[in-house]
Motif scaffolding. Structure first.
Motif, short mmCIF file in Angstrom:
data_model
loop_
_atom_site.label_atom_id
_atom_site.label_comp_id
_atom_site.label_asym_id
_atom_site.label_seq_id
_atom_site.Cartn_x
_atom_site.Cartn_y
_atom_site.Cartn_z
N PHE A 12 -19.27 20.18 63.87
CA PHE A 12 -20.27 19.92 64.97
C PHE A 12 -19.89 19.18 65.75
O PHE A 12 -19.11 19.87 67.63
N GLY A 13 -18.90 18.07 66.02
CA GLY A 13 -17.64 17.56 66.52
C GLY A 13 -17.00 18.24 67.29
O GLY A 13 -16.47 18.41 68.68
N VAL A 14 -16.08 18.84 66.34
CA VAL A 14 -15.11 19.17 66.70
C VAL A 14 -14.47 21.41 66.95
O VAL A 14 -14.35 21.75 67.59
N TYR A 15 -15.82 21.82 66.32
CA TYR A 15 -16.03 23.44 65.60
C TYR A 15 -16.86 23.46 66.72
O TYR A 15 -16.61 24.15 68.12
N LEU A 16 -18.05 22.99 66.77
CA LEU A 16 -18.54 23.71 67.66
C LEU A 16 -19.43 22.70 69.00
O LEU A 16 -19.16 23.93 70.06
N GLY A 17 -19.46 21.83 68.83
CA GLY A 17 -19.51 21.10 70.50
C GLY A 17 -20.82 20.96 70.67
O GLY A 17 -21.22 19.81 71.10
N SER A 18 -21.73 21.78 70.39
CA SER A 18 -23.13 21.86 70.45
C SER A 18 -23.81 22.11 69.39
O SER A 18 -23.30 23.13 69.24
N ALA A 19 -24.99 21.65 69.18
CA ALA A 19 -25.66 22.49 67.96
C ALA A 19 -27.09 22.02 68.24
O ALA A 19 -28.10 21.11 68.94
N GLU A 20 -27.71 23.06 67.07
CA GLU A 20 -28.98 23.18 68.02
C GLU A 20 -30.07 23.23 65.91
O GLU A 20 -29.26 24.58 65.43
N PRO A 21 -30.70 22.27 65.48
CA PRO A 21 -30.69 22.49 64.36
C PRO A 21 -31.46 23.77 63.70
O PRO A 21 -30.39 24.19 62.20
N LEU A 22 -31.73 24.32 64.52
CA LEU A 22 -32.89 25.42 63.58
C LEU A 22 -31.61 26.74 63.81
O LEU A 22 -31.84 27.71 63.00
N GLU A 23 -30.69 26.83 64.13
CA GLU A 23 -29.55 27.98 64.72
C GLU A 23 -28.20 27.31 63.69
O GLU A 23 -27.79 28.00 62.34
N ALA A 24 -27.91 26.63 63.91
CA ALA A 24 -26.54 25.45 62.91
C ALA A 24 -26.35 25.64 61.66
O ALA A 24 -25.37 25.35 60.99
N PHE A 25 -27.12 24.91 61.33
CA PHE A 25 -27.90 24.27 59.78
C PHE A 25 -29.15 24.88 59.29
O PHE A 25 -29.33 23.84 58.99
N ASP A 26 -29.15 26.29 59.88
CA ASP A 26 -30.56 26.79 59.19
C ASP A 26 -29.91 27.09 57.13
O ASP A 26 -28.66 27.07 56.64
N ILE A 27 -30.58 27.54 56.73
CA ILE A 27 -30.77 28.09 55.28
C ILE A 27 -29.45 29.44 54.90
O ILE A 27 -29.20 28.98 54.06
N ASN A 28 -29.06 29.55 56.02
CA ASN A 28 -28.37 30.86 55.75
C ASN A 28 -26.64 30.36 55.14
O ASN A 28 -26.03 30.41 54.87
N GLN A 29 -26.74 28.58 55.96
CA GLN A 29 -25.69 27.74 56.50
C GLN A 29 -25.09 27.37 54.75
O GLN A 29 -24.09 27.24 54.04
N SER A 30 -26.43 27.21 54.26
CA SER A 30 -26.49 26.80 52.80
C SER A 30 -25.56 27.64 51.99
O SER A 30 -25.13 27.71 50.85
N PHE A 31 -26.35 28.51 52.70
CA PHE A 31 -25.97 29.81 51.49
C PHE A 31 -24.75 30.43 51.64
O PHE A 31 -23.77 30.91 50.47
N TYR A 32 -24.01 30.24 52.94
CA TYR A 32 -22.82 30.59 53.60
C TYR A 32 -21.68 29.67 52.61
O TYR A 32 -20.97 30.58 51.68
N VAL A 33 -22.20 28.30 51.89
CA VAL A 33 -21.42 27.52 51.64
C VAL A 33 -21.55 27.53 50.24
O VAL A 33 -20.65 28.31 49.36
N LEU A 34 -22.97 28.43 50.02
CA LEU A 34 -22.57 29.03 47.88
C LEU A 34 -21.62 29.62 47.88
O LEU A 34 -20.79 29.97 46.78
N PHE A 35 -21.77 31.01 48.78
CA PHE A 35 -20.64 32.18 48.40
C PHE A 35 -20.25 31.17 48.14
O PHE A 35 -19.09 32.20 47.15
N ILE A 36 -19.11 31.23 48.86
CA ILE A 36 -17.68 29.95 49.29
C ILE A 36 -17.35 29.85 47.76
O ILE A 36 -16.24 30.24 47.10
N ILE A 37 -18.22 28.92 46.81
CA ILE A 37 -17.72 28.40 45.81
C ILE A 37 -18.09 29.44 44.85
O ILE A 37 -16.97 29.49 43.93
N ILE A 38 -18.69 30.50 45.10
CA ILE A 38 -18.72 31.28 43.59
C ILE A 38 -18.16 32.55 44.14
O ILE A 38 -16.51 32.49 42.81
N ILE A 39 -17.62 32.58 45.32
CA ILE A 39 -16.37 33.27 45.72
C ILE A 39 -14.81 33.16 45.10
O ILE A 39 -14.30 33.37 43.98
#
Lengths: 310, 358
Positions: B252-279
């Motif tokens: 939020f602070g360094v990368y995005l600068g501003s954030a809105e919970p429904l878009e920046a932190f939605d469930i796809n975010q969870s899946f992306y991070v899970l992909f990262i560790i599985i891949i």
């Protein structure tokens, strides 16, 4: 009295929504039972089925562009079912076959990848605009109930409930009485033992993915008729997950009962608790409700008892 | 030919237990760190910092956090997006309350807040296992995001419902907001991530990490040899959430600068991070970085290739991109279910024999 009638209406509407959730959850259960795969793509399968069905029916689809005519409903549904069976076969050939004996989480991730592929494919082939799906299911409130009992119930939901009942009965007979059904249960019980008595895993997986593809088609028809065929249709998978953990991953009746509990709980909470905390609690309430049940029964209401040995 | 370890004798226990016992590995890692700290900041520009390097580092940190929980302790979580949101909102509120306190300390405290929230949502893990737990963590995902969206206090009642980062100086250098130079943002992120990575590496090879791995491999057996599941699981949730919270604060602070919970932190975010560790590879520190590189770079690469190279319309390219991403994930899972980290390990094994494999 009016108040009670309102509560009754909320409960009935919850039950009907629950049936719709259960339709999606059913597809999950079938695949999990027979192959231990937690199929995240089930929601997208429903979307894909609805898109394909729409394509057969509408004049702006591929089918019309190629052949110059559209199919009547009674032909379009079997044709879509065929497509789902074909899809199941492709999935088995291209994905599952190579992932036999991998850990569950790997298979789970593969189904998320599959969901991405189907989503992209669906968008590419059919476009991402909202499509109205009309296969002749009556819309609007049931006049008879409205006149006689002063109850507002959607006709579509009654049809969905009836369809679900028929579907579950058919599945129960299929699982209990037919040869293939027995083989499916054997595979669900123990892969190796099933293999050793001569059951072909490949075939069983194609069959079970086809069956859940057809269940996805039914779910897709119902949800598509209700709110149009669009991307958000695939998100009902997220709605079906609490139903699933509440009822247990391995139980067909669990999916139905779980769906009903979640549906009613959600509606009642939305109406009576929602206004107190600012509304829109539908998204998470189902999960919290399911979590509450899980704390007492970790395997869900009807799930198989988890026995662990060292 | 070059990757040989013969002749490198260890004469003390501490040398034997070094993080990189092989000299070539050590040189390689030090070289990468030198380039990252001393060369990249001078050549970096806005595009490289904001589109590639900072998201890569932030996602790697989030992946590291989830890997501690899922890869080392075996508890699958789908609530990563929400925990990142907790870190982001905590840092936002803390900077508002204590503007004069050092930003680094506030980020650290945001991590601690996330750790506390993580422990609360980790409590069900004592009773629920496997996919039931994974779905149960979705409760955290949906509930927390709903909370941040509904309760005005969290976003300071801003009319848009968004949180926007305040300009913050770190020892006189601006590190957030549009005025911060790319090099400052990058170095700040890199320094935090390098430190936390070293810490994580040491945690997972110590006593705590071993107790997590025992729980992962079989919790009943772990209990029999004297590991307390309560402590092990909750500490994994705490440490993992701390990392994810810090990642969220930086996201939020360094990368995005501003954030809105429904878009920046939605469930796809969870899946992306899970992909990262599985891949990348479950249970591997390196894996989090490799996976983050894969997930962050691949879409950029595909987009550039399709829109720039073949002139595909960007709408269509979006669909093709998601299709290809899904296909590649399946492909990698089939080729190497243990992730890129395992491929790297295999490469190293091969290198030891190269060029005379017999």
């Amino acid at each position: 009295m009016a108040f009670d009638l309102f509560l009754l209406e909320v409960v009935i509407s919850g039950l009907m929504t629950g049936v719709m959730y259960a339709l999606v959850a059913l597809g999950f259960v079938l695949i999990f039972k027979a192959s231990g795969v937690f199929n995240f793509a089930q929601g997208v399968l429903a979307l894909f089925a609805a898109l394909a069905l729409y394509d057969f029916l509408a004049e702006d689809g591929w089918f019309f562009a190629v052949f110059g005519f559209t199919l009547p409903v009674w032909l379009a549904i079997p044709a879509t079912a065929l497509i789902m069976i074909l899809l199941a076969w492709v999935i088995e050939r291209a994905v599952l076959r190579f992932l036999v004996k991998q850990e569950e989480i790997i298979l789970f991730m593969a189904t998320i990848g599959l969901a991405f592929v189907l989503e992209g494919l669906g968008d590419l082939l059919f476009g991402s605009d909202v499509k109205p799906l009309d296969i002749g299911i009556p819309q609007g409130a049931s006049d008879w109930l409205l006149d006689n009992f002063n109850l507002y119930v959607e006709k579509l939901e009654i049809v969905a409930a009836a369809t679900a009942a028929v579907l579950v009965t058919a599945l129960a007979i299929f699982f209990q009485k037919t040869r293939v059904g027995r083989a499916l249960r054997a595979v669900a019980d123990d892969h190796q033992a099933a293999l050793s008595v001569g059951i072909s895993l490949d075939k069983i997986w194609v069959i079970v993915w086809s069956v859940s593809g057809i269940v996805a088609l039914v779910a897709g028809i119902m949800w598509g008729s209700k709110s149009g065929v669009q991307f958000s249709l695939s998100l009902i998978a997220l709605k079906a997950l609490p139903v699933l953990i509440l009822g247990g991953f391995t139980s067909v009746p669990g999916a139905i009962v779980g769906g009903l509990i979640i549906g009613v709980g959600e509606k009642v909470a939305e109406v009576y608790v929602g206004p107190l905390v600012g509304g829109a609690i539908e998204n998470w309430f189902a999960y919290v409700l399911a979590l509450g049940f899980l704390l007492f029964r970790p395997q869900g209401l009807f799930g198989e008892r988890i026995i662990e040995r060292v | 030919m070059f990757y040989r370890e013969n002749g490198q004798f260890k004469s003390s226990y501490s040398a034997d237990q070094a993080i990189f016992p092989i000299a070539q590995d050590r040189v390689f890692v030090i070289g990468i760190l030198l380039v990252a700290f001393c060369v990249v900041p001078f050549v970096i520009n806005e595009y490289w910092a904001n589109a590639i390097l900072i998201p890569l580092l932030v996602y790697a940190l989030a992946g590291l956090g989830l890997n501690i929980l899922t890869g080392y302790c075996g508890q699958v979580s789908l609530g990563t997006g929400a925990f990142m949101a907790v870190g982001a909102y905590a840092s936002f509120k803390l900077v508002g309350f204590f503007p004069e306190v050092n930003y680094l300390i506030l980020i650290f405290v945001s991590g601690l807040v996330t750790a506390a929230v993580g422990v609360v949502f980790g409590l069900p893990s004592l009773r629920i296992k496997g996919f039931y737990l994974a779905v149960a963590t979705l409760a955290a995902q949906f509930f927390l995001i709903w909370l941040f969206n509904k309760v005005g206090w969290f976003y300071d009642h801003s009319p848009t419902g968004m949180i926007t980062v305040r300009p913050i100086d770190f020892f006189g250098v601006r590190v957030t907001g549009p005025e911060a130079t790319p090099a400052a943002k990058y170095l700040f992120t890199l320094a935090i991530i390098a430190t936390l990575t070293l810490t994580a590496k040491n945690i997972v090879r110590g006593r705590v990490g071993r107790s997590w791995m025992a729980i992962r491999d079989m919790d009943i057996a772990a209990e029999l040899i004297g590991i307390k599941p309560l402590q092990a699981k909750l500490s994994a949730f705490a440490v993992s959430s701390f990392y994810i919270g810090v990642a969220g604060a930086l996201y939020f602070g360094v990368y995005l600068g501003s954030a809105e919970p429904l878009e920046a932190f939605d469930i796809n975010q969870s899946f992306y991070v899970l992909f990262i560790i599985i891949i990348g590879g479950l249970g591997s520190i390196l894996g989090a970085f490799l996976g983050a590189a894969f997930i962050v770079l691949l879409p950029i690469l595909m987009k550039n290739l399709m829109v720039g190279g073949f002139g595909v319309a960007s709408g269509t390219a979006g669909h093709v991109e998601i299709l290809l991403l899904g296909a590649l994930i399946i492909f990698f899972l089939i080729v190497e279910p243990h992730g890129l980290a395992r491929l790297w390990q295999i490469t190293k094994e091969k290198l030891r024999l190269w060029p005379f494999p017999h």
